[in-house]
Write a protein that holds these residues in place. Structure first.
Motif, PDB file in Angstrom:
ATOM      1  N   ASN A  12       0.936  -1.157  -0.082  1.00  0.00           N
ATOM      2  CA  ASN A  12      -0.058  -0.157  -0.066  1.00  0.00           C
ATOM      3  C   ASN A  12       1.043   1.282   0.099  1.00  0.00           C
ATOM      4  O   ASN A  12       1.379   1.777   1.135  1.00  0.00           O
ATOM      5  N   SER A  13       1.107   1.820  -1.206  1.00  0.00           N
ATOM      6  CA  SER A  13       1.856   2.940  -1.394  1.00  0.00           C
ATOM      7  C   SER A  13       1.608   4.234  -0.588  1.00  0.00           C
ATOM      8  O   SER A  13       2.429   5.351  -0.490  1.00  0.00           O
ATOM      9  N   SER A  14       0.214   4.215  -0.138  1.00  0.00           N
ATOM     10  CA  SER A  14      -0.325   5.571   0.267  1.00  0.00           C
ATOM     11  C   SER A  14      -0.364   5.400   1.801  1.00  0.00           C
ATOM     12  O   SER A  14      -0.562   6.458   2.477  1.00  0.00           O
ATOM     13  N   ASP A  15       0.103   4.188   2.558  1.00  0.00           N
ATOM     14  CA  ASP A  15      -0.006   4.299   3.957  1.00  0.00           C
ATOM     15  C   ASP A  15       1.104   4.628   4.951  1.00  0.00           C
ATOM     16  O   ASP A  15       1.101   4.675   6.263  1.00  0.00           O
ATOM     17  N   GLY A  16       2.208   5.136   4.008  1.00  0.00           N
ATOM     18  CA  GLY A  16       3.268   5.608   4.933  1.00  0.00           C
ATOM     19  C   GLY A  16       4.158   4.514   5.274  1.00  0.00           C
ATOM     20  O   GLY A  16       5.256   4.747   5.960  1.00  0.00           O
ATOM     21  N   CYS A  17       3.743   3.278   4.993  1.00  0.00           N
ATOM     22  CA  CYS A  17       4.570   1.967   5.630  1.00  0.00           C
ATOM     23  C   CYS A  17       5.470   1.262   4.457  1.00  0.00           C
ATOM     24  O   CYS A  17       4.620   0.926   3.759  1.00  0.00           O
ATOM     25  N   ASP A  18       6.676   1.161   4.705  1.00  0.00           N
ATOM     26  CA  ASP A  18       7.405   0.494   3.854  1.00  0.00           C
ATOM     27  C   ASP A  18       7.042  -1.102   3.822  1.00  0.00           C
ATOM     28  O   ASP A  18       6.528  -1.475   4.820  1.00  0.00           O
ATOM     29  N   THR A  19       7.864  -1.795   2.922  1.00  0.00           N
ATOM     30  CA  THR A  19       7.609  -3.139   3.148  1.00  0.00           C
ATOM     31  C   THR A  19       8.035  -3.897   4.478  1.00  0.00           C
ATOM     32  O   THR A  19       7.429  -4.605   5.150  1.00  0.00           O
ATOM     33  N   ARG A  20       9.146  -3.244   5.033  1.00  0.00           N
ATOM     34  CA  ARG A  20       9.474  -3.843   6.292  1.00  0.00           C
ATOM     35  C   ARG A  20       8.459  -3.585   7.343  1.00  0.00           C
ATOM     36  O   ARG A  20       8.138  -4.479   8.269  1.00  0.00           O
ATOM     37  N   LYS A  21       8.079  -2.404   7.369  1.00  0.00           N
ATOM     38  CA  LYS A  21       6.862  -2.206   8.367  1.00  0.00           C
ATOM     39  C   LYS A  21       5.544  -2.935   8.219  1.00  0.00           C
ATOM     40  O   LYS A  21       4.882  -3.247   9.312  1.00  0.00           O
ATOM     41  N   GLU A  22       5.257  -2.861   6.831  1.00  0.00           N
ATOM     42  CA  GLU A  22       4.143  -3.851   6.566  1.00  0.00           C
ATOM     43  C   GLU A  22       4.158  -5.262   7.081  1.00  0.00           C
ATOM     44  O   GLU A  22       3.160  -5.899   7.678  1.00  0.00           O
ATOM     45  N   VAL A  23       5.529  -5.944   6.921  1.00  0.00           N
ATOM     46  CA  VAL A  23       5.555  -7.206   7.468  1.00  0.00           C
ATOM     47  C   VAL A  23       5.482  -7.261   9.063  1.00  0.00           C
ATOM     48  O   VAL A  23       4.854  -8.166   9.569  1.00  0.00           O
ATOM     49  N   ILE A  24       6.133  -6.372   9.717  1.00  0.00           N
ATOM     50  CA  ILE A  24       5.990  -6.213  11.096  1.00  0.00           C
ATOM     51  C   ILE A  24       4.489  -6.218  11.662  1.00  0.00           C
ATOM     52  O   ILE A  24       4.077  -6.719  12.649  1.00  0.00           O
ATOM     53  N   LEU A  25       3.857  -5.464  10.797  1.00  0.00           N
ATOM     54  CA  LEU A  25       2.452  -5.017  11.263  1.00  0.00           C
ATOM     55  C   LEU A  25       1.561  -6.425  10.933  1.00  0.00           C
ATOM     56  O   LEU A  25       0.858  -6.720  11.752  1.00  0.00           O
ATOM     57  N   ALA A  80      13.319  -8.886  -2.811  1.00  0.00           N
ATOM     58  CA  ALA A  80      13.797  -8.455  -1.824  1.00  0.00           C
ATOM     59  C   ALA A  80      12.576  -7.814  -0.842  1.00  0.00           C
ATOM     60  O   ALA A  80      12.683  -7.594   0.418  1.00  0.00           O
ATOM     61  N   ASN A  81      11.349  -7.545  -1.608  1.00  0.00           N
ATOM     62  CA  ASN A  81      10.330  -7.062  -0.977  1.00  0.00           C
ATOM     63  C   ASN A  81       9.172  -8.083  -0.966  1.00  0.00           C
ATOM     64  O   ASN A  81       8.164  -7.693  -1.088  1.00  0.00           O
ATOM     65  N   ASP A  82       9.486  -9.332  -1.320  1.00  0.00           N
ATOM     66  CA  ASP A  82       8.261 -10.444  -1.649  1.00  0.00           C
ATOM     67  C   ASP A  82       7.420 -10.604  -0.503  1.00  0.00           C
ATOM     68  O   ASP A  82       7.584 -11.234   0.470  1.00  0.00           O
ATOM     69  N   GLN A  83       6.267  -9.971  -0.589  1.00  0.00           N
ATOM     70  CA  GLN A  83       4.980 -10.263   0.402  1.00  0.00           C
ATOM     71  C   GLN A  83       3.982 -10.975  -0.131  1.00  0.00           C
ATOM     72  O   GLN A  83       2.731 -11.354   0.471  1.00  0.00           O
ATOM     73  N   ALA A  84       3.774 -11.458  -1.215  1.00  0.00           N
ATOM     74  CA  ALA A  84       3.053 -12.317  -1.989  1.00  0.00           C
ATOM     75  C   ALA A  84       3.172 -14.053  -1.432  1.00  0.00           C
ATOM     76  O   ALA A  84       2.231 -14.653  -1.590  1.00  0.00           O
ATOM     77  N   SER A  85       4.188 -14.163  -0.916  1.00  0.00           N
ATOM     78  CA  SER A  85       4.455 -15.277  -0.024  1.00  0.00           C
ATOM     79  C   SER A  85       4.723 -15.079   1.597  1.00  0.00           C
ATOM     80  O   SER A  85       5.239 -14.106   1.712  1.00  0.00           O
ATOM     81  N   PRO A  86       4.157 -15.662   2.354  1.00  0.00           N
ATOM     82  CA  PRO A  86       4.388 -15.825   3.606  1.00  0.00           C
ATOM     83  C   PRO A  86       5.507 -16.160   4.474  1.00  0.00           C
ATOM     84  O   PRO A  86       5.764 -15.856   5.367  1.00  0.00           O
ATOM     85  N   ASP A  87       6.450 -16.525   3.222  1.00  0.00           N
ATOM     86  CA  ASP A  87       7.604 -17.257   3.778  1.00  0.00           C
ATOM     87  C   ASP A  87       9.038 -16.258   3.587  1.00  0.00           C
ATOM     88  O   ASP A  87       9.968 -16.850   4.315  1.00  0.00           O
ATOM     89  N   THR A  88       8.916 -15.681   2.350  1.00  0.00           N
ATOM     90  CA  THR A  88      10.257 -14.736   2.045  1.00  0.00           C
ATOM     91  C   THR A  88      10.711 -13.928   3.017  1.00  0.00           C
ATOM     92  O   THR A  88      12.090 -13.970   3.324  1.00  0.00           O
ATOM     93  N   LEU A  89       9.677 -13.371   3.885  1.00  0.00           N
ATOM     94  CA  LEU A  89      10.177 -12.385   4.759  1.00  0.00           C
ATOM     95  C   LEU A  89       9.644 -12.846   6.111  1.00  0.00           C
ATOM     96  O   LEU A  89       8.425 -13.171   6.148  1.00  0.00           O
TER      97      LEU A  89
END
Length: 233
Positions: free
Chosen positions: A77-90, A153-162
Motif C-alpha cells: 500500500n504505497s499510500s499508507d506511509g509504511c514500507d515493506t519492512r513495516k508492513e511485514v512487522i504489522l 527483496a520485498n516479496d510479500q506475495a508469499s508468507p515465507d520470503t520475509l
C-alpha cells in the motif's frame, strides 16, 4: 505466524522473554501459500522430495552488493506511509501496535520463532530475508535483472520470503545457510528447513552440495514435514 496470545499476559512480559508452550507451537509457514487453481500452485510434497527438486550448482558470490537488491520499497500500500519492512512487522504482530505518523509503531508484541522469544518493542525486530540476499545472489540471483532482485527483496506475495524476528537472532544468522546456522530453538528446525526449501523452489534458486547434504540431514528428523510453495512470477 502464531496469533492470539492474551494481551494482559503479554503486558506483564519483559521486552524479550522465552515463549510459553502455546507460543512454541508455531504452525508451518509453508502450510498455505496458495490454493488449488492458483497459477504456480504446488501440492504439499515431503521435505525429502522437495530438497531433491532444488537444482545443484556451485555458489557464485562475484559481483554481490547488498544494494543491488533494493529494499525496502513502498510496500503493498504505497499510500499508507509504511514500507515493506513495516508492513511485514504489522502483518506478523501477535498484538497489533498503534501506528502513528510516518508509520511509527508503538506498543504491540511479536513472537520471534528463531529463538522463541516474545518481543514487545518493534525497534527490537528485524525483518529477515529467509534466504539471505547474499545467499540468493550466490544461488542464482547473480543472473537476475534489477526488477527481479527488488521483487525478491520485498516479496510479500508469499508468507515465507520475509519474517519478523528478534534483531539478535537475525544478526546471528547474517547471510549464513543451513550448513553454518540454524535457529537456537530446535523445535523450529523442521519449519525452518521447509521454509528455506520452499523459498528456494519459489525463486528457482540452486543449492551447493554442502547445503544439499545439510538439508537432507535436517529432513531425517522431520519425516512428516511437507513443503508447499507457489512459483514467483
Amino acid at each position: 505466524m502464531l496469533r492470539g496470545l492474551p494481551a494482559l499476559t503479554l503486558a506483564a512480559l519483559p521486552l524479550l522473554t522465552a515463549g510459553t508452550p502455546a507460543a512454541h507451537a508455531e504452525p508451518s509457514r509453508t502450510a498455505a501459500v496458495a490454493t488449488p487453481g492458483t497459477v504456480g500452485f504446488r501440492a504439499p510434497i515431503p521435505l525429502f522430495e522437495a530438497i531433491d527438486q532444488i537444482p545443484l550448482a556451485d555458489e557464485q558470490r562475484a559481483g554481490y552488493k547488498r544494494d543491488l537488491y533494493k529494499h525496502w520499497n513502498r510496500g503493498l500500500n504505497s499510500s499508507d506511509g509504511c514500507d515493506t519492512r513495516k508492513e511485514v512487522i504489522l502483518n506478523e504482530a501477535v498484538v497489533t501496535p498503534q501506528v502513528g505518523a510516518g508509520c511509527k509503531l508503538t506498543g504491540g508484541s511479536w513472537h520471534s520463532p528463531y529463538d522463541n522469544l516474545v518481543v514487545t518493542d518493534a525497534a527490537r525486530l528485524d525483518v529477515d530475508h529467509f534466504v539471505p540476499l547474499a545467499e540468493v545472489h550466490d544461488s542464482g540471483g547473480y543472473g537476475w535483472d534489477a526488477a527481479r532482485r527488488e521483487a525478491y527483496a520485498n516479496d510479500q506475495a508469499s508468507p515465507d520470503t520475509l519474517i519478523a524476528v528478534s534483531a539478535a537472532s537475525n544478526r546471528s544468522k547474517s547471510d549464513k545457510d543451513p550448513t553454518q546456522w540454524l535457529p537456537s530453538d530446535g523445535s523450529y528446525h523442521c519449519t525452518y528447513a521447509a521454509t528455506w526449501v520452499g523459498t528456494k523452489l519459489r525463486w528457482n534458486l540452486a543449492a551447493d552440495e554442502a547445503e544439499h547434504q545439510a538439508l537432507l540431514g535436517l529432513a531425517e528428523d522431520c519425516p512428516t514435514t511437507t513443503v508447499v510453495y507457489e512459483t514467483a512470477p
